[in-house]
Design an enzyme around this catalytic site. Structure first.
Site, mmCIF file in Angstrom:
data_model
loop_
_atom_site.group_PDB
_atom_site.id
_atom_site.type_symbol
_atom_site.label_atom_id
_atom_site.label_comp_id
_atom_site.label_asym_id
_atom_site.label_seq_id
_atom_site.Cartn_x
_atom_site.Cartn_y
_atom_site.Cartn_z
ATOM 1 N N HIS A 1 3.392 6.586 -6.928
ATOM 2 C CA HIS A 1 2.687 7.779 -7.400
ATOM 3 C C HIS A 1 3.605 9.009 -7.288
ATOM 4 C CE1 HIS A 1 -1.472 10.053 -7.163
ATOM 5 N NE2 HIS A 1 -0.975 10.069 -8.383
ATOM 6 N N HIS B 1 0.826 -1.206 0.000
ATOM 7 C CA HIS B 1 0.000 0.000 0.000
ATOM 8 C C HIS B 1 0.866 1.264 0.000
ATOM 9 C CE1 HIS B 1 -3.564 2.471 1.297
ATOM 10 N NE2 HIS B 1 -2.577 3.236 1.743
ATOM 11 N N GLU B 2 1.740 1.344 0.990
ATOM 12 C CA GLU B 2 2.564 2.555 1.095
ATOM 13 C C GLU B 2 3.490 2.686 -0.108
ATOM 14 O OE1 GLU B 2 1.602 4.695 3.037
ATOM 15 O OE2 GLU B 2 0.392 3.451 4.370
ATOM 16 N N HIS C 1 1.708 4.483 -2.872
ATOM 17 C CA HIS C 1 1.837 5.942 -2.758
ATOM 18 C C HIS C 1 3.214 6.374 -3.260
ATOM 19 C CE1 HIS C 1 -1.801 6.858 -0.573
ATOM 20 N NE2 HIS C 1 -1.484 6.142 0.479
#
Ligand SMILES: [Zn+2]
Length: 718
Positions: free
Chosen positions: A513, A506-507, A510
């Site tokens: 991105h 998940h992290e 980010h």
């Protein structure tokens, strides 16, 4: 799916407004005194000479931050004043682009400061944070409420159609104008003064909330001198509890609190009184009537935000704050959530029945309470799915998951490779740094990870940046991931739960991105997108954790190297929809609570947080005795201090997008470089450079559907 990890990625005050680049200060005069202490001896004085302009953490002392922040604000005020007072007619370059270039010193120091205060704070840093937070809010106001500057921005905005701007530049003009208006640039001078006062008070209260909550969580740890009360924990867990007590110079065994209402050890603790004690420590952590009680703080925060919205011409805070979001209105967000409540609570009720049956079969003689849920659901899980965390964890050793899972997926999808850099200074010895290379071997970014729990770290997991990508400023991205995984005893491997593994993906989503950002202007770069879009790339990346080709590549036993047996892997897959009624209901409860707090009108009296919470949950049909909200109002960090006010729904909204996107991949050949590159090119690299709904629809070739979310959550069908 185990989703929705606590995530603090938009903590910085600088991500809320015109962005990172702007801030600016009414306190400029006062800052001149400390700014005088600022010179070439300060490590923030010039841009870092390290690769990627990485912060020189080996040279930065706690005492360097405040003078650099003050000098940074003063410098930016000067830069902004020069733009606002220019005798030249306003143009895109001399106004909009010029603003993008301001505040580089402030950015440099604030990003490093934000990083260390979140992940490695101490009393001195806390003091600086307490002092600077309201000053930064005032600084930001001074820019947005600068009438001469706004007149120039408005002039460019009004003539934008005839300026022949490229799409990104046009977006920047529209974005800047919207942010000024949202910040109150159209208000009268008297109302601007009122707004400034409210913003300052809000920043002070938010900061007080963070400080109180950190202390409350620390004080809420469960300490026992009787190891028998910890029956059910593994030897390793008991050793960790002993080590945690020693680290605080306490006798016995200590179980620290995590951010959420439920605590992970409750799944294993056989003694019901111990479970209840730990749960109550968690539930009441910030409601003890002592110095760390947050109730008065949040009651005033909610009231103050409503007053602010009224001043800006909106019926409530949510209505104001959602204007630049994908959902656009609280009604749309609420409609989305309300539609999910019946399926979710019905599933939770079914799960409660299973648990009660188990309690009764064991002649427990009690009705299931929240502190029983994890313990018995773990047994139901074992009975129904035969899934035992202690059997699973040896296959998820942290380094292996990182290199053969997280990095591998990024390599297969996007062609990235990673090389550890031991020469880049870090702010704490457990932090690691990797250089990230693109498919053509060109350096792309620096990525830091700081995975282990510490007392001086905020709870949860998050991503943020140290250097923002921008072609205008010639900057490549430097990003970091922080988590709170249990630190193993020396010489022991760090074995993760599958939930932890998912958090890593998940992290890292980010981080991708941020690292793929390929934009000209820093304000539109990378993860600086609306809250209801920002969790889309991260939650999308979670899907690859269980994608067979990736899973088989990293799920190997840390001792033997053997692949996880197929039947065990199948059980993990099967168990993903287990307990989703509970898990999604606690998220919906928190989401609805957030919207209830932030749709209060300015005319509402100061609320009693306990009464308000009970009534809000009843109104939204989420008053299930056995499913408390994932965060109680008094420790709901996201909404009171981390930029998720009226925005917690965004996680679920983003989930609709990410499940829908993953379904697209499955329907188009799965994990291929072609699919990855297309996604990178059309979404991950684009930041906020175009309307996000249009961006999404163009990539997908249609509108997002809620069906994949219901399917992956297990709330529909099966
Ligand atoms: Zn996230």
């Amino acid at each position: 799916m185990m989703k929705l990890h606590i995530d603090r990625f938009t903590r910085s005050i600088l991500t809320t407004g015109i962005s990172v680049a702007l801030g600016a200060s009414a306190a400029a005069a006062q800052s001149e005194t400390t700014a005088a202490n600022f010179g070439p001896g300060n490590p923030f004085y010039a841009a870092s000479a390290l690769p990627f302009q990485a912060p020189p953490f080996d040279k930065i002392k706690d005492s360097d931050y405040q003078p650099a922040i003050d000098a940074g604000m003063a410098q930016q005020i000067g830069e902004v004043e020069a733009i606002a007072n220019s005798p030249a007619p306003p143009t895109f370059d001399n106004t909009i682009v010029a603003m993008e270039r301001t505040g580089q010193l402030l950015n440099r120091v604030w990003m490093a400061f934000n990083c260390v205060t979140g992940a490695n704070t101490d009393d001195d840093l806390q003091k600086v944070q307490d002092y600077e937070a309201p000053r930064l809010a005032a600084h930001q106001d001074a820019i947005y409420l600068n009438a001469r500057l706004f007149a120039r921005v408005k002039a460019v905005y009004d003539q934008r159609a005839s300026l022949h701007l490229d799409a990104e530049s046009l977006r920047l003009v529209e974005y800047d104008y919207q942010q000024f208006v949202k910040a109150g640039a159209n208000l009268s001078e008297a109302d601007k003064a009122k707004l400034k006062k409210l913003n300052e008070e809000e920043a002070t209260l938010e900061n007080a909330f963070i400080t109180k909550l950190l202390a409350a969580a620390k004080a809420g740890a469960y300490l026992t001198g009787d190891v028998k009360s910890l029956a059910g924990l593994s030897d390793a867990q008991i050793a960790a509890a002993s080590q945690a007590a020693q680290a605080r110079k306490q006798q016995g065994w200590l179980i620290p609190l995590q951010n959420t209402t439920q605590q992970p050890d409750l799944a294993y603790l056989a003694d019901r009184a111990t479970r209840q004690a730990i749960f109550e420590n968690s539930w009441n952590r910030a409601e003890k009537g002592d110095a760390n009680d947050t109730r008065a703080t949040i009651a005033r925060l909610a009231q103050l935000r409503a007053e602010k919205a009224a001043l800006l011409g909106f019926p409530n805070y949510a209505a104001w704050n959602l204007t630049d979001q994908m959902a656009k209105t609280p009604e749309a967000a609420k409609h989305f959530l309300d539609a999910l409540v019946p399926a979710s609570t019905a599933r939770a009720a079914g799960e409660a029945k299973d648990i009660q049956a188990l309690i009764d079969a064991q002649h427990g003689g009690f009705a299931v309470e929240p502190w029983d849920w994890e313990f018995y659901s773990e047994q139901v899980r074992k009975a129904k799915y035969d899934l035992d965390q202690s059997e699973i964890k040896p296959y998820f050793e942290l380094n292996n998951v990182l290199e053969n899972g997280v990095f591998y997926a990024a390599n297969q999808l996007y062609g990235l490779t990673f090389k550890e850099r031991k020469d880049i200074p870090v702010y704490q010895q457990d932090v690691r740094v990797f250089e990230v290379f693109d498919a053509d071997s060109k350096p792309l970014a620096l990525w830091y990870c700081d995975y282990y729990k510490r007392d001086n770290k905020n709870g949860g997991a998050w991503m943020d940046v140290l250097v923002n990508q921008s072609k205008l400023l010639g900057q490549l991205p430097v990003v970091f991931n922080v988590a709170n995984f249990e630190k193993p005893a020396p010489g022991e491997p760090a074995l993760l739960s599958f939930d932890d593994v998912t958090t890593m993906f998940h992290e890292f989503g980010h981080a991708l991105h941020g690292m793929f950002a390929d934009t000209k202007y820093p304000s539109l770069s990378g993860t600086q997108v609306p809250r209801d879009f920002v969790e889309f790339p991260s939650q999308f990346n979670e899907h690859w954790a269980s994608y067979p080709a990736v899973f088989q590549h990293y799920a190997h036993h840390y001792k033997t190297g053997a692949s996880m047996p197929a039947e065990l892997a199948a059980k993990i897959e099967k168990s993903k929809t287990f307990n989703q009624g509970y898990l999604f209901t606690e998220i919906l409860s928190a989401s609805e609570l957030d919207l209830e707090w932030h749709t209060l009108p300015a005319t509402a009296p100061l609320q009693n947080p306990d009464t308000f919470e009970v009534e809000a949950l009843r109104r939204t049909h989420l008053d299930l005795s056995y499913v408390p909200p994932r965060y109680r109002s008094s420790y709901f960090l996201h909404i009171w201090a981390n930029g998720y006010a009226a925005g917690y729904y965004a996680y679920s909204w983003s989930e609709m997008l990410d499940d829908d996107a993953f379904q697209w991949f499955l329907d188009h050949g799965g994990m291929t470089r072609a699919n990855g590159d297309r996604f990178r090119q059309m979404v991950l690299s684009r930041g906020n450079t175009e309307d996000l709904e249009k961006m999404y629809d163009a990539w997908l070739g249609g509108k997002p559907s809620i069906e994949p979310m219901l399917k992956f959550r297990g709330l529909k069908g099966n």
